[in-house]
Design a protein around this motif. Sequence first.
Motif, short mmCIF file in Angstrom:
data_model
loop_
_atom_site.label_atom_id
_atom_site.label_comp_id
_atom_site.label_asym_id
_atom_site.label_seq_id
_atom_site.Cartn_x
_atom_site.Cartn_y
_atom_site.Cartn_z
N PRO A 237 9.24 41.45 12.84
CA PRO A 237 9.35 40.52 11.71
C PRO A 237 7.96 40.18 11.17
N ASP A 238 7.86 40.02 9.87
CA ASP A 238 6.59 39.63 9.25
C ASP A 238 6.39 38.13 9.44
N ARG A 239 5.47 37.76 10.33
CA ARG A 239 5.21 36.35 10.65
C ARG A 239 4.02 35.78 9.88
N GLY A 240 3.48 36.56 8.95
CA GLY A 240 2.34 36.07 8.19
C GLY A 240 1.01 36.23 8.89
N ASP A 241 1.01 36.86 10.06
CA ASP A 241 -0.20 37.15 10.83
C ASP A 241 0.00 38.51 11.48
N PRO A 242 -0.67 39.55 10.99
CA PRO A 242 -0.43 40.91 11.50
C PRO A 242 -0.65 41.06 12.99
#
Length: 371
Positions: free
Chosen positions: A66-71
């Motif tokens: 999931p894209d958590r906003g921090d790669p």
Amino acid sequence: MTSVWTREDASRIDPRPENRISEITRPRRSDLHRDRVYWDMWPIQDRDGWIADCRGRELWMALTAPDRGDPSLRHFEAKIRLLERKPDGWTDLGDVLPDRAVPYEREWAGSAVTDGTTVSLYFTAAGTAEKPGGYQQALYETHARMREDGLPVDWSVPAPSVPVITDDYQPADAHEGEAGKIKAFRDPAYFRDPADGREYLVFTASLANAQSEFNGAVGIARKEGAQWNLLPPLVHADGVNNELERAHVVFHDGRYHLFWVTQSSTFAPGLRHAPNGMYGMVADSLFGPYRPLNHSGLVLANPSDEPMQSYSWFASRELIVSSFVDFWGMDGRELPRDHSQVADRFGGVPAPLLQLTIKQDRCELLQTIDA
């Protein structure tokens, strides 16, 4: 015989135009989910390394989260998903493996092969189920049948491929760690030797009893009956580099081409002029001796002003190379410290496929292929 990627080899690294990847001006997401990020990827191959025809479909696997906003968080939620490559791009077909009770926490990179009726997945089991967030690594495998529509189903319970580590290898059993500095026992890549038909797993490893903390190696295990037995590493980079990631062998024109990927930051001091890139060596037999491709080992590098735009290159028997879009559009700038700004520059999708060409000990980029 273990070959060595030496400091002298690495000191000759000097990217040339024929090794430079074209600039990615806009990552292409195709039909991939917009709330997920995608990175390390590999095709389902036949047992000779060609990209398989899965009953009319071209199927790939990729790590996703999931894209958590921090790669940086993606590595701690990584799961393998099935992708289909079509003329107009990529489609996400969902999780490869069903949810079940397993002793590990995440799924990291590997390889997949088919004989036309079954599919075998070799992958990295990362962390432990008991304590989340660890960097422990083990080689695992699972097997499925191929359905009439080409999709793999009815996966077996994942099991260790290599349950016992020999004295040649440093275990990757530490819970704590830091990206680029951890030790490796991961990224299993299947290879069948055309010389005798024997089967192997080639993988990213760390050399035991090394002289340096920069002790990356390429490990190998041979199938003996129903189990895989470790052999001494094919190559080590003691004193040169800590991580020879995504290691795999491609047989081409009668020779064995050993490829891996690595980053500038994992080179030993004095060698960090070397770029993030795909590197390789070549030999006349599987067990070497290996010599560096292009005199230094460098095969592919990002554009000079976009040194982090793609990563995790993996080559098939056709010499088609996959990778993912990492940090793009930087125009020579360093990565910002703010997580949201970093996320804006993280591609998290497949990069355009590349075509290599090999002649003798030279390996160069021939062209970019639309994915």
